[in-house]
Every structure is written in structure tokens, then in C-alpha cells.
Design a protein around this motif. Structure first.
Motif, PDB file in Angstrom:
ATOM      1  N   ASP A 198      -0.612   7.159   1.211  1.00 12.66           N
ATOM      2  CA  ASP A 198      -2.166   7.862   1.522  1.00 12.66           C
ATOM      3  C   ASP A 198      -2.895   6.464   1.957  1.00 12.66           C
ATOM      4  OD1 ASP A 198      -1.297   9.849   1.052  1.00 12.66           O
ATOM      5  OD2 ASP A 198      -1.063  10.244  -1.297  1.00 12.66           O
ATOM      6  N   MET A 199      -2.754   5.005   1.614  1.00 12.63           N
ATOM      7  CA  MET A 199      -3.456   4.058   2.084  1.00 12.63           C
ATOM      8  C   MET A 199      -3.394   3.605   3.365  1.00 12.63           C
ATOM      9  SD  MET A 199      -4.879   2.003  -1.581  1.00 12.63           S
ATOM     10  CE  MET A 199      -2.550   1.720  -1.863  1.00 12.63           C
ATOM     11  N   CYS A 256      -5.785   2.988   6.605  1.00 16.00           N
ATOM     12  CA  CYS A 256      -5.581   1.786   7.175  1.00 16.00           C
ATOM     13  C   CYS A 256      -5.819   1.895   8.821  1.00 16.00           C
ATOM     14  CB  CYS A 256      -4.625   0.939   6.655  1.00 16.00           C
ATOM     15  SG  CYS A 256      -5.932   0.396   5.085  1.00 16.00           S
ATOM     16  N   LEU A 266     -10.689   6.522   1.941  1.00 16.48           N
ATOM     17  CA  LEU A 266     -10.014   5.019   0.447  1.00 16.48           C
ATOM     18  C   LEU A 266     -10.406   5.045  -0.264  1.00 16.48           C
ATOM     19  CD1 LEU A 266      -8.562   2.693   3.665  1.00 16.48           C
ATOM     20  CD2 LEU A 266      -7.154   4.257   2.217  1.00 16.48           C
ATOM     21  N   LEU A 290       0.832  -1.155  -0.060  1.00 12.75           N
ATOM     22  CA  LEU A 290      -0.248   0.130  -0.570  1.00 12.75           C
ATOM     23  C   LEU A 290       1.195   1.165   0.380  1.00 12.75           C
ATOM     24  CD1 LEU A 290      -2.264  -1.124   2.920  1.00 12.75           C
ATOM     25  CD2 LEU A 290      -2.868  -0.841   0.045  1.00 12.75           C
TER      26      LEU A 290
END
Length: 364
Positions: free
Chosen positions: A259-260, A264, A334, A256
Motif C-alpha cells: 500500500d506504500m 511511491c 501516504l 515498504l
């Protein structure tokens, strides 16, 4: 005297032979013109490793006259670090008659070094025996310099990115230290609990930058690299013994970008904190974190526990719980969806596309 009665003459038509000779001469002239004027560095070398001929381009860059090189050993034009590979390549050429795109370093009479790509073919006699080589060297010195410059620039950027992640992590830790100091002066239990939640959220962000700093990639991170240590840190925050509440993980190595990874991480932190605070009134249970590819383009993050579950009187769609609201907002960030299940504990599934863009209008 004797009288000459007749003359017997025999003639041979040599027209075709003359044509063949002229064709051969023309071919030789064309080859010679090509050889001499080819911008690449051209050589003819005997099977014994002696230089038979050199073109003008090679002589110009090497700084030798033709007389100085013809009859000399081939190794004379190569730099010391290329001698071993040159010898091996020469033996290969004698066996196969061909070499392609071999990188070597040649050195001029004055010591100037040039990087070249070597291509070699063989000229054979009518019986197929190698008479000499026809070698062409393509000068790639400037390309090598450009590659080195790119590598240097990339290395500098990697150092900069590494330093950025290191400083962000340090700054987040300073913020956490300030939160902890402030918390010591708060007597209200509810307010103090809020500071613990803030501390956990900041630490989940710091964990991402810590692992990016350590990973060496600086742009991608895998949840499997840091989720378990982050979860166990939450156990420690809430004084939960891992022997009483077990943690299970099944996390695929799906990369990932930052930014992800940060949303998360906060989602995981919120849901695990929620389970540790509310799911196990008897102090025993199990929490599971899963992360898998769910479709060709989507991944699914699942956090579940086998605790008492979310009370039925709590409306999840209009919940005033900041933590649950934050999970939904981060899932939207997301471009994903959230599904809450209350059967035999609590299970939260967050599904989102791997390739996405951050929603610009989302504010937390």
C-alpha cells in the motif's frame, strides 16, 4: 562355683540412625512414586548405556514390558534417524551430567514413532561419580503435528499470494497491451501523449507486483529492488539515451508494504516522466532518486533534476498539470507532505510516515 557379682553393659543410641533410615526410606518411596506416576517418559540409564529402570508412561507408549527393556541397550528405543545424535548426546551427558531440551524420535515395539524433548540429570555417589542417569522425555508429537500443519497452511497461503501477485502483474500487462493497441489508432498528439502517461502509471504498478512475486515475501518490498529498472524503462519510453541523461540513485533498504510501494512507484514515475519530457531541452542532464529515513518515524523520497526547472508562471498549489496534482494526491494518501524546489532545476521531496493507514476518503 563362681558367683556373678556384676554385669557390665554398653549401649549405643541408634535413634538418629533409625530416623535417618526412615527418612531415606520415605524419600525412596516418594521418588519411586514420582518416577512411576510421572506422565513424562522416565528412565534410569547406566554410564555404560544400559537401561536400569523405566516408568509406566514410557512402557505404555513403547509397548514393552519392564523385563523386556531393563538391561537392554538404550539405543533400542530410538528411531534410526536419532541414533547418531543420541550417541553424541550420551557422550556429552557422561562428561557434563546434564542435557536440556534435546529433540529426538523414539519408536515403539510396533513401530509407532513419537517426537520427544529429552532432559537428563545425573545421580552421583558420595565421591561425585555418576551412578546412573535420571531421564525424562516430554512427548511433543501432537505439537509437531500442529507445527507441520501450520507450516503447510502457511506454505499454501504463500503460494496463493504469489499467484495473486503474478496474476495482477499479468492483468496489468494486458491492460498496457490494450493501451498500446488503442494508441496506434490515435492521431492527435496530445491524446497520444496522455496514453503514454497512462501506460507509464500502469507499468509502475506492475513493477511492484512483479517484484513482490519474485521476492518471496509477498508483503514487503524495497524501492532499491526495482526503482532503477523502472526508471530506465521510462528512459526507453521517451527515447532518452542514458549516456545523455544520467540516472543516479541513493536508496536505502527500507521495506515498504504494497500500500506504500504502489503510491511511491507512481510518484516516481510521474516525476521522472516530467523531467524527461520537459527538463532537458538540449537533451543532456542528470536525474537523481533518493530515499532515506528522515526521522525516527518518517522516510523521505526525493526526485531531482538539474534541468531548466518548472517555469515561474506555474502555480504549483493550483497547478492544472494532472501529473503534479496526482503526486500531491498520492502523497496525501501516504499521509505525507510534498515540497517543490525550483533552485538549479527541480527537486521534489515527499516525506511520509513508515507506519500509516490509507486515507479512506481519498479518490484518484
Amino acid at each position: 562355683g563362681k558367683t556373678l557379682v556384676s554385669i557390665i553393659a554398653q549401649g549405643h543410641d541408634i535413634t538418629e540412625r533409625q530416623k535417618a533410615e526412615r527418612t531415606m526410606q520415605e524419600s525412596e518411596q516418594k521418588f519411586r512414586a514420582f518416577f512411576e506416576n510421572e506422565p513424562g517418559y522416565c528412565y534410569m540409564v547406566s554410564p555404560q548405556g544400559k537401561i536400569i529402570d523405566v516408568n509406566k508412561s514410557a512402557l505404555n507408549v513403547l509397548g514393552y514390558s519392564k523385563e523386556e527393556l531393563v538391561g537392554e541397550e538404550l539405543n533400542r528405543i530410538y528411531a534410526p534417524e536419532s541414533q547418531e545424535i543420541r550417541a553424541k548426546l550420551f557422550e556429552n551427558w557422561k562428561k557434563t551430567g546434564k542435557l536440556q531440551n534435546e529433540e529426538l524420535v523414539i519408536v515403539s515395539k510396533t513401530g509407532e514413532r513419537r517426537h520427544v524433548l529429552l532432559n537428563v540429570d545425573a545421580v552421583r555417589d558420595e565421591e561425585g561419580n555418576i551412578m546412573h542417569s535420571l531421564s525424562v522425555q516430554l512427548d511433543i508429537t501432537e505439537r509437531k503435528k500442529a507445527e507441520e500443519q501450520i507450516k503447510k497452511s502457511l506454505s499454501e497461503k504463500e503460494v496463493l499470494l504469489r499467484e495473486v501477485h503474478h496474476r495482477v502483474k499479468n492483468n496489468l500487462q494486458i491492460i498496457n497491451s490494450l493501451i498500446s493497441l488503442q494508441q496506434e489508432h490515435i492521431t492527435d498528439k496530445k491524446a497520444s501523449a496522455s496514453f503514454v502517461d497512462i501506460h507509464n502509471r500502469v507499468m509502475s504498478m506492475a513493477a511492484v507486483h512483479e517484484n513482490l512475486y519474485a521476492s518471496g515475501t509477498y508483503t514487503e518490498i524495497k524501492l532499491s529492488d526495482y526503482v532503477k529498472p523502472m526508471a530506465l524503462n521510462l528512459f526507453n519510453t521517451y527515447n532518452i539515451n542514458p549516456k545523455n541523461v544520467s540516472l543516479k540513485t541513493a536508496i536505502d533498504n527500507i521495506p515498504l508494504d504494497v500500500d506504500m510501494a504502489i503510491p511511491c512507484s507512481i510518484i516516481i514515475s510521474e516525476l521522472i516522466s516530467n523531467s524527461l519530457k520537459h527538463a532537458f531541452p538540449n537533451g543532456k542532464g542528470e536525474i537523481t532518486i533518493e530515499f532515506h529515513q528522515s526521522t525516527d518515524s518518517n522516510v523521505q523520497l526525493t526526485i531531482s533534476d538539474n534541468g531548466v526547472g518548472i517555469p515561474d508562471n506555474i502555480d504549483l498549489d493550483s497547478s492544472k498539470s494532472f501529473g503534479l496534482w496526482l503526486v500531491k494526491i498520492l502523497a496525501e494518501q501516504l499521509w505525507g507532505t510534498v515540497l517543490f524546489e525550483r533552485d538549479k532545476g527541480t527537486k521534489v521531496k515527499v516525506e511520509f510516515p513508515v507506519k500509516f493507514r490509507i486515507k479512506k476518503d481519498t479518490k484518484i
